[in-house]
Each structure stands twice: as C-alpha cells, then as structure tokens.
Design an enzyme around this catalytic site. Structure first.
Site, PDB file in Angstrom:
ATOM      1  N   SER A 151       0.823  -1.198   0.000  1.00 49.21           N
ATOM      2  CA  SER A 151       0.000   0.000   0.000  1.00 49.21           C
ATOM      3  C   SER A 151       0.863   1.257   0.000  1.00 49.21           C
ATOM      4  O   SER A 151       1.630   1.493  -0.913  1.00 49.21           O
ATOM      5  CB  SER A 151      -0.970  -0.040   1.189  1.00 49.21           C
ATOM      6  OG  SER A 151      -1.935   0.981   1.084  1.00 49.21           O
ATOM      7  N   ASP A 306      -0.996   1.223  -4.729  1.00 47.90           N
ATOM      8  CA  ASP A 306      -1.942   0.197  -5.186  1.00 47.90           C
ATOM      9  C   ASP A 306      -3.331   0.782  -5.442  1.00 47.90           C
ATOM     10  O   ASP A 306      -4.287   0.048  -5.661  1.00 47.90           O
ATOM     11  CB  ASP A 306      -2.017  -0.977  -4.206  1.00 47.90           C
ATOM     12  CG  ASP A 306      -2.596  -0.611  -2.853  1.00 47.90           C
ATOM     13  OD1 ASP A 306      -2.323   0.506  -2.370  1.00 47.90           O
ATOM     14  OD2 ASP A 306      -3.311  -1.439  -2.261  1.00 47.90           O
ATOM     15  N   ASP A 308      -5.709   2.236  -3.747  1.00 46.15           N
ATOM     16  CA  ASP A 308      -6.913   2.051  -2.933  1.00 46.15           C
ATOM     17  C   ASP A 308      -7.179   3.263  -2.040  1.00 46.15           C
ATOM     18  O   ASP A 308      -8.240   3.373  -1.443  1.00 46.15           O
ATOM     19  CB  ASP A 308      -6.862   0.748  -2.125  1.00 46.15           C
ATOM     20  CG  ASP A 308      -5.741   0.700  -1.105  1.00 46.15           C
ATOM     21  OD1 ASP A 308      -4.896   1.619  -1.062  1.00 46.15           O
ATOM     22  OD2 ASP A 308      -5.697  -0.279  -0.328  1.00 46.15           O
TER      23      ASP A 308
END
Length: 579
Positions: A151, A306, A308
């Site tokens: 992340s 990533d 998100d």
C-alpha cells in the site's frame, strides 16, 4: 546470537539449512558473521502475521521479512485452507501486484504455488490496483485472491493482501485459521513451488473495460458531468498502479480535461519523487499541488501505489489550494451520494453507510439526517467489506469510508477503491460546480448544518522488536492509568475494545461493546470529543486520533472557530501522546 531466545536461534539455524537456496543461506550467514544482532533479531524474532492489511514487512531474508519463502509459505498455507473450506470444487484464485520492487516477481511466485496446488489462477498480465483484484475475485467466481502490495508504506516494504470469495480481505475466523495452516508448515519442502503453466490464465488489458463499465453504471449525475466535461482535473498516481486505470475511468465517465502529473506518472518501486508514497502526507501531494496551481485546476487528486487510497486538494475562495483530510473527503462523498439519491427519490429504507470507529461522526450525523442506517466497524476496510457481505441481499450499501483516505461508492468490490472514488469525487465536483458551488462551499455548509468537526492524527514510528515492545508498553501504561481529563476536559467514557467494554468514568458502570476484540482505547469527553489510541496493524506505528466539534452558526466565524479547535486538539493530545 547467544542473547536471543531459543525460538529465534532455531529459526536462524533453520534458514541456514540446505532447505534454502544458496543466496539466502549466504545472506543469513553474512548477518551472523558480521554480528548484526539488531537486524538478525528483527528478521527472525517472529513469523510475519496477518494484520488489518494482511502480510506486510520489510523485504529481505528471515521469517519476519518479505521474501520467496515467507510468501511461498503463506500461499501454501492459504491454499491448504481453501482446499479444506471448499472441498470437491474446482478452486480458483485471482492474483495481482503493484509497482513496488519485487511485486511482479512475488506475484508470479504466488501464481506458481497456487498452480502447483491445482488451482485455476487468474494472474494479471500487468500491474493493476488492489480494487481491481477484489473485483476480479467476484467476477471470476474465485474462492480467494492475493494482491502483492504494501500500500502506502515506504519503499523497503512489500506486502501480501489475502482475499476471500466475497472479494474482501480475510477476517475472523479465516485470518487466524490461515495463520494456523501457515504455522503448520514445518519444512520448505512442503511448499509446492513448481509452476503448472496450464493452470494459469492471464488477465489481459480488456478486463479494464469490464471494470470501468461496471463502475460507470453507478454514476449518479451523468448530466452534470456532461455539462462540466471540461472540468480541470489534476491527477497523480505517485509512481503506482493508478496510472493504468484512473485516467481511463475519468475519460469513460465523460471528463476530457485530465492532467496526469508527468513527474510521478511512471510506475517505480523506488518512489523517487517522494519520501513516503502516501497521499495522506502533504509532501507526497506537493508536486500535484504545484501543477494544480499552475493550471488553476478544479480539483487535485493523488492515489497511493496500489490505488486504494486517494488524497484531494480543493480550491479556496482566495484562489489557494488546500489539502483536505480523509474525514472531509468521506463526509463530502457521503453527503453527495445521499442528497442526490434523496433528490431523485431513490433513497430506500434499507439503504446504509459504513464508517470505522476512528472516523469522524460527521459521517453518521449525515446518515441520520437522511434517515439512512449507519454501521461502525473496527479500523480497516476489510471490516467494512465484512458488513457488506453480511448484509448482502438484506440491506443496500451506498457509500462508506475511513479517515485514512479509503472510500467506496456502490458495492462492486469489498475493499476501498480509489479508482471508483476518483470518478465520484470528480463527478461531485462537477455537480456542485454546475450549481455554482465549490467543494469548499459545500464543506462549510456541512459544518453549519451538522457542526464543525476538526480532526488530527499523530503517528509515532517505533521500528523493529524494540519498537513493537515499546508500543505494547505504551498501551499497557494507558490502561493502567486511564486519564480522567484531557486538555482540562473531563473524560466521560472509556471504550476498551481489547476488553470489549465501555466504562462510565463517573459511575464506574460497564457496558459491552459488540465488536471483535482489538487493541484500541477510546476516550470520550463530556463535550463529546473523541480521542483514540491504536497500534497500527500494517506499520510499525502507534496512532492517536483526535476529533473535536463546535457549533458553526455563520460561515464568517469559520477561521476563528478553526483556530480555537486547533488549540483544543493540541491541549488534549499533549495529555495523551507521550513519546
């Protein structure tokens, strides 16, 4: 090594046995020969465990590091568990990876192990965001999935997010049960590394179109987008996966004036232009902010590696740009979705939103004002996904989010989705611009209607085993000596999620908290302020969250009250954050 406990010594010895490849053995022996005690201890004092975001750690040799063997062991353990949970089925998994160093090779390694275990593997041909992995699990009818990413962590990290058949990350009891399966693997020889190519199917670029088309159906105000199709959008993927899909999503939505930050457009695991590839950090957003100012952008957005999480900067009346926090982004999205659906007569009695316990109560205030149900979960979007799965077919999820820049509109996936959020933030901006309002105007109107909420997050980094022990001690000390006041304001209630109980500080009476156990302490003052203390599940940090609130009767009082709340937050945090 003689200073280490027996288990640590045994792990080190095991990693120099002929089960491991020569390069790994040589690296471990080098650490031993050079007497690198701190590095050895941090690398071998435990096995990597699933936290709120799965498996995550520094890359290198050792049982507590991300490498071929820890990833192989985790994958074999997950495969063994899936076989037990779904007997007599053709097992399928989806695998994707981000732009981090080694993510692609780790992704192929995971695919190899699953294929060797006779799973049908849907392996993304190129790097793609985490939410697309969640979408793929559901789309292909998989029993599980794995995303290789750490992340927003620094460049030396990598990670392994494990997904269940609902497209959500592993939650209880599966997370702990998978760990048991992983721990049951005693030898590297039990890991099936030999790839069976016939079991691997590549997910090619045309899958993007399926994902984009499904999201496009969720659009609430396509007319507003059409009217504001030249909305000036600045976007940065911060060297991550977002570049592969966010511009494509925005274009499909109908926006044609998108400016990708060139300096951060190329995927690069070294993240050369930032210290941390995290849109929560002002420094990580600085290049996008500069470009936005040059272009006089309507909105500035940046996603983490990533894709998100998304950070946002909005334009103030002065013409300057200001970063807004995750609570503000999520509150704006919640209000936008609920108000537009109500205006269209589309709100239903079984609609609901979700937020986490450390996310602003402005979310729930907005939901209550629209007579929409709201749910609270522990920190981590996997718990929001769990609520969505539990309520599927009974109630309708509309929007949810957490203060750490994770949001999701609609129920296509079971994880936070910055690609989806970017499209809705742009649509929201277009809708309100069409009405002659900026996002700042809307934010102020929310504060006038619901109260001015102000939040602050303080993170203390404590690395390695010594840091983990220190964080544990800090939480223990807090529990042993609960503060009776914060910033001179009496504490009315203490919620201990580890003990699953809330204590009334005046009467001493206790009530049960109906959530899974978690190492979180929350202090609620007589003013309704909330301070939370929580060790991170994905980083070597302990986090302190503060949320305060005051009535804002007139927008002209915004600056004065903002300063007053800043002072209040500073005083309260000083009483609880001890570094």
């Amino acid at each position: 090594m003689s200073n280490f406990d027996q288990e640590t010594q045994q792990r080190i010895q095991q990693w120099t046995s002929n089960e491991y490849d020569p390069e790994t053995i040589a690296e471990v022996k080098k650490l031993v020969d050079q007497n690198e005690e701190t590095e050895l201890l941090d690398s071998f004092y435990k096995e990597l465990e699933f936290g709120t975001g799965g498996l995550r750690g520094i890359m290198g040799v050792g049982s507590n590091r991300m490498n071929k063997y820890t990833i192989g062991k985790a994958t074999q353990g997950l495969a063994n568990y899936l076989k037990k949970q779904f007997p007599d089925q053709q097992l399928k998994v989806a695998v994707s990876y981000d732009s981090r160093n080694n993510s692609q090779s780790f992704g192929h390694l995971v695919a190899d192990v699953f294929s060797a275990n006779d799973f049908q593997v849907y392996l993304f041909q190129e790097l793609r965001p985490t939410p697309m992995l969640s979408f793929a699990v559901r789309h292909f009818g998989c029993q599980g999935g794995v995303m290789l990413t750490a992340s927003h962590n620094p460049k030396e990290y990598n990670g392994y997010k494990a997904y269940w058949n609902d497209g959500g990350q592993l939650v209880a009891p599966h997370d702990k049960n998978v760990i048991k399966e992983v721990d049951a693997i005693q030898s590297v020889s039990e890991i099936k590394f030999e790839r069976k190519a016939e079991n691997i199917k590549l997910v090619e670029a045309d899958f993007d179109d399926i994902y984009v088309a499904a999201n496009l159906k969720l659009s609430i105000n396509p007319g507003a987008v059409k009217a504001q199709k030249d909305l000036k959008i600045v976007y940065s993927p911060i060297h991550g996966t977002g570049v592969t899909i966010v511009p494509k999503m925005l274009e499909a939505w109908g926006f044609n004036n998108i400016h990708v930050v060139e300096e951060q457009a190329e995927p690069n695991g070294n993240f050369p232009t930032v210290v941390y590839p995290n849109p929560e950090e002002e420094e990580a957003m600085s290049i996008a902010m500069k470009k936005g100012e040059e272009l006089d952008a309507d909105v500035i957005m940046a996603t983490d590696p990533d894709a998100d999480r998304v950070g946002v900067a909005i334009k103030l009346p002065s013409g300057e740009y200001q970063l807004i926090n995750g609570n503000q982004i999520g509150s704006l999205l919640t209000y936008y979705v609920l108000s537009c659906k109500k205006a269209a007569g589309a709100l239903k009695p079984n609609d609901y939103i979700v937020k986490t316990i450390v996310t602003s109560n402005l979310f729930s205030d907005i939901a209550k004002s629209f007579d929409v149900n709201y749910y609270e979960t522990l920190t981590g979007f996997k718990f929001i996904g769990e609520v969505m799965t539990q309520l599927e077919g009974k109630e309708k999820y509309l929007v949810g989010g957490e203060e750490s820049y994770g949001f999701l509109v609609g129920d296509l996936v079971r994880d936070k989705d910055a690609v989806n959020a970017c499209a809705f933030i742009a649509e929201m901006c277009a809708y309100f611009k069409n009405e002659g309002k900026s996002l700042f105007d809307v934010l102020l109107s929310l504060y006038v209607e619901y109260g001015y909420y102000k939040e602050k997050l303080i993170s203390l980094t404590k690395k390695g085993k010594a840091g983990a022990d220190e964080i544990k001690q800090m939480m223990s000390d807090l529990r042993a000596d609960l503060p009776k006041s914060l910033g001179g304001i009496d504490v009315a209630e203490v919620r201990d999620y580890q003990q699953s109980e809330a204590t009334d500080m005046k009467t001493g009476s206790k009530t049960k908290i109906d959530l899974p156990k978690s190492d979180v302490l929350q202090f609620i003052t007589v003013d309704g302020d909330v301070i939370s203390a929580r060790p991170s599940g994905t980083e070597p940090k302990i986090k302190f969250y503060c949320s305060v609130k005051e009535t804002l009767s007139f927008t002209s009082d915004y600056g004065q009250i903002s300063n007053r709340l800043d002072d209040k937050v500073t005083q309260m945090m000083a009483d609880i954050v001890k570094d």
